[in-house]
Design a protein around this motif. Structure first.
Motif, PDB file in Angstrom:
ATOM      1  N   ILE A 102      22.284  38.494  44.251  1.00  0.00           N
ATOM      2  CA  ILE A 102      22.504  39.942  44.322  1.00  0.00           C
ATOM      3  C   ILE A 102      22.353  40.424  45.757  1.00  0.00           C
ATOM      4  O   ILE A 102      23.123  41.264  46.233  1.00  0.00           O
ATOM      5  CB  ILE A 102      21.573  40.675  43.343  1.00  0.00           C
ATOM      6  N   ARG A 103      21.405  39.876  46.488  1.00  0.00           N
ATOM      7  CA  ARG A 103      21.237  40.255  47.904  1.00  0.00           C
ATOM      8  C   ARG A 103      22.435  39.793  48.742  1.00  0.00           C
ATOM      9  O   ARG A 103      22.877  40.504  49.645  1.00  0.00           O
ATOM     10  CB  ARG A 103      19.933  39.717  48.457  1.00  0.00           C
ATOM     11  N   LEU A 104      22.971  38.613  48.446  1.00  0.00           N
ATOM     12  CA  LEU A 104      24.166  38.138  49.154  1.00  0.00           C
ATOM     13  C   LEU A 104      25.350  39.068  48.853  1.00  0.00           C
ATOM     14  O   LEU A 104      26.100  39.441  49.759  1.00  0.00           O
ATOM     15  CB  LEU A 104      24.487  36.695  48.761  1.00  0.00           C
ATOM     16  N   LEU A 105      25.497  39.463  47.609  1.00  0.00           N
ATOM     17  CA  LEU A 105      26.526  40.437  47.241  1.00  0.00           C
ATOM     18  C   LEU A 105      26.324  41.734  48.018  1.00  0.00           C
ATOM     19  O   LEU A 105      27.263  42.265  48.615  1.00  0.00           O
ATOM     20  CB  LEU A 105      26.482  40.711  45.737  1.00  0.00           C
ATOM     21  N   ALA A 106      25.101  42.241  48.036  1.00  0.00           N
ATOM     22  CA  ALA A 106      24.801  43.502  48.721  1.00  0.00           C
ATOM     23  C   ALA A 106      25.152  43.419  50.209  1.00  0.00           C
ATOM     24  O   ALA A 106      25.639  44.388  50.783  1.00  0.00           O
ATOM     25  CB  ALA A 106      23.332  43.869  48.531  1.00  0.00           C
ATOM     26  N   SER A 107      24.962  42.254  50.810  1.00  0.00           N
ATOM     27  CA  SER A 107      25.284  42.105  52.236  1.00  0.00           C
ATOM     28  C   SER A 107      26.779  42.267  52.502  1.00  0.00           C
ATOM     29  O   SER A 107      27.184  42.571  53.618  1.00  0.00           O
ATOM     30  CB  SER A 107      24.786  40.753  52.768  1.00  0.00           C
ATOM     31  N   GLU A 108      27.608  42.096  51.474  1.00  0.00           N
ATOM     32  CA  GLU A 108      29.054  42.259  51.616  1.00  0.00           C
ATOM     33  C   GLU A 108      29.535  43.661  51.236  1.00  0.00           C
ATOM     34  O   GLU A 108      30.676  44.010  51.501  1.00  0.00           O
ATOM     35  CB  GLU A 108      29.793  41.224  50.757  1.00  0.00           C
ATOM     36  N   LEU A 109      28.699  44.444  50.607  1.00  0.00           N
ATOM     37  CA  LEU A 109      29.101  45.771  50.148  1.00  0.00           C
ATOM     38  C   LEU A 109      28.677  46.873  51.129  1.00  0.00           C
ATOM     39  O   LEU A 109      28.584  48.040  50.752  1.00  0.00           O
ATOM     40  CB  LEU A 109      28.534  46.052  48.753  1.00  0.00           C
ATOM     41  N   THR A 110      28.468  46.504  52.368  1.00  0.00           N
ATOM     42  CA  THR A 110      28.104  47.488  53.387  1.00  0.00           C
ATOM     43  C   THR A 110      29.347  48.249  53.848  1.00  0.00           C
ATOM     44  O   THR A 110      30.478  47.778  53.675  1.00  0.00           O
ATOM     45  CB  THR A 110      27.453  46.812  54.601  1.00  0.00           C
ATOM     46  N   LEU A 111      29.129  49.409  54.422  1.00  0.00           N
ATOM     47  CA  LEU A 111      30.247  50.216  54.927  1.00  0.00           C
ATOM     48  C   LEU A 111      31.015  49.472  56.011  1.00  0.00           C
ATOM     49  O   LEU A 111      32.227  49.651  56.155  1.00  0.00           O
ATOM     50  CB  LEU A 111      29.727  51.557  55.461  1.00  0.00           C
ATOM     51  N   GLU A 112      30.341  48.628  56.778  1.00  0.00           N
ATOM     52  CA  GLU A 112      30.990  47.877  57.850  1.00  0.00           C
ATOM     53  C   GLU A 112      31.918  46.783  57.323  1.00  0.00           C
ATOM     54  O   GLU A 112      32.899  46.438  57.967  1.00  0.00           O
ATOM     55  CB  GLU A 112      29.944  47.231  58.786  1.00  0.00           C
ATOM     56  N   LYS A 113      31.604  46.221  56.167  1.00  0.00           N
ATOM     57  CA  LYS A 113      32.377  45.088  55.655  1.00  0.00           C
ATOM     58  C   LYS A 113      33.429  45.459  54.607  1.00  0.00           C
ATOM     59  O   LYS A 113      34.325  44.673  54.336  1.00  0.00           O
ATOM     60  CB  LYS A 113      31.439  44.027  55.078  1.00  0.00           C
ATOM     61  N   MET A 114      33.300  46.618  54.012  1.00  0.00           N
ATOM     62  CA  MET A 114      34.261  47.025  52.980  1.00  0.00           C
ATOM     63  C   MET A 114      35.316  47.933  53.614  1.00  0.00           C
ATOM     64  O   MET A 114      35.021  48.657  54.557  1.00  0.00           O
ATOM     65  CB  MET A 114      33.548  47.759  51.848  1.00  0.00           C
ATOM     66  N   PRO A 115      36.545  47.906  53.072  1.00  0.00           N
ATOM     67  CA  PRO A 115      37.588  48.779  53.616  1.00  0.00           C
ATOM     68  C   PRO A 115      37.245  50.252  53.368  1.00  0.00           C
ATOM     69  O   PRO A 115      36.700  50.597  52.326  1.00  0.00           O
ATOM     70  CB  PRO A 115      38.849  48.373  52.857  1.00  0.00           C
TER      71      PRO A 115
END
Length: 185
Positions: A102-115
């Motif tokens: 879940i933490r690895l997922l959260a690291s990808e759902l940041t404003l910087e990484k999502m369109p």
């Protein structure tokens, strides 16, 4: 920074929809459970492809996180277009580090990484729900996920693997975005 999908002149603008599988391959998933997980995802992919063809404005991007003793990318970290996504078979090993996944997922759902203008991501946890992380780590990971703008907007689903006496519905339910949906079985 997430990259926007370039659009050739005269074509429909496509917005990204990021889809994340979080898949449990721990020892508790041995035998029929891991076979069911692998088969279910392989069988779901053609259905997802068919559904997405009805929406030419959507570019679905897939990734997969696997977790046992640790959480790591099974497919990724770079997203793969749905048309090119292939499910690599999982084999069981170790304990169940759901909080790490879940933490690895959260690291990808940041404003910087999502369109900036993408659709809310879809995140599907497939597990028997028997997390071996300490309860405070699991609950902390869920809280951190829900505090992210994209984590809060995400469509989060949980699919229980096993019969009703063999999975932890309460733990899986903590992950889902709308409790009334419940845990898919």
């Amino acid at each position: 920074m997430a990259t926007e999908i370039p659009v050739p002149e005269g074509e429909i603008t496509k917005r990204a929809l990021h889809f994340f599988w979080l898949t449990d391959y721990s020892g508790s998933m041995s035998g029929k459970k891991i076979a069911t997980l692998n088969q279910a995802i392989r069988e779901a992919l053609p259905e997802v492809r068919r559904a997405v063809t009805s929406y030419p404005q959507v570019q679905m991007m897939m990734r997969a996180i696997k977790f046992a003793d640790n959480a790591e990318w099974h497919v990724g970290p770079e997203p793969v277009p749905l048309e090119q996504f292939v499910w690599p078979e999982l084999r069981v090993a170790g304990t169940t580090a759901t909080a790490q996944a879940i933490r690895l997922l959260a690291s990808e759902l940041t404003l910087e990484k999502m369109p900036r203008r993408g659709y809310p991501p879809v995140c599907v946890l497939v597990s028997d729900g028997h997390c071996t992380d300490p309860q405070e780590e699991y609950d902390g990971a869920i809280t951190a996920l829900k505090q992210l703008p994209w984590g809060l907007k995400a469509v989060r689903l949980a699919i229980a693997i096993g019969d009703e006496s063999d999975y932890n519905e309460e733990e899986l339910l903590k992950f889902v975005s709308h409790e009334e949906i419940g845990v898919l079985k």
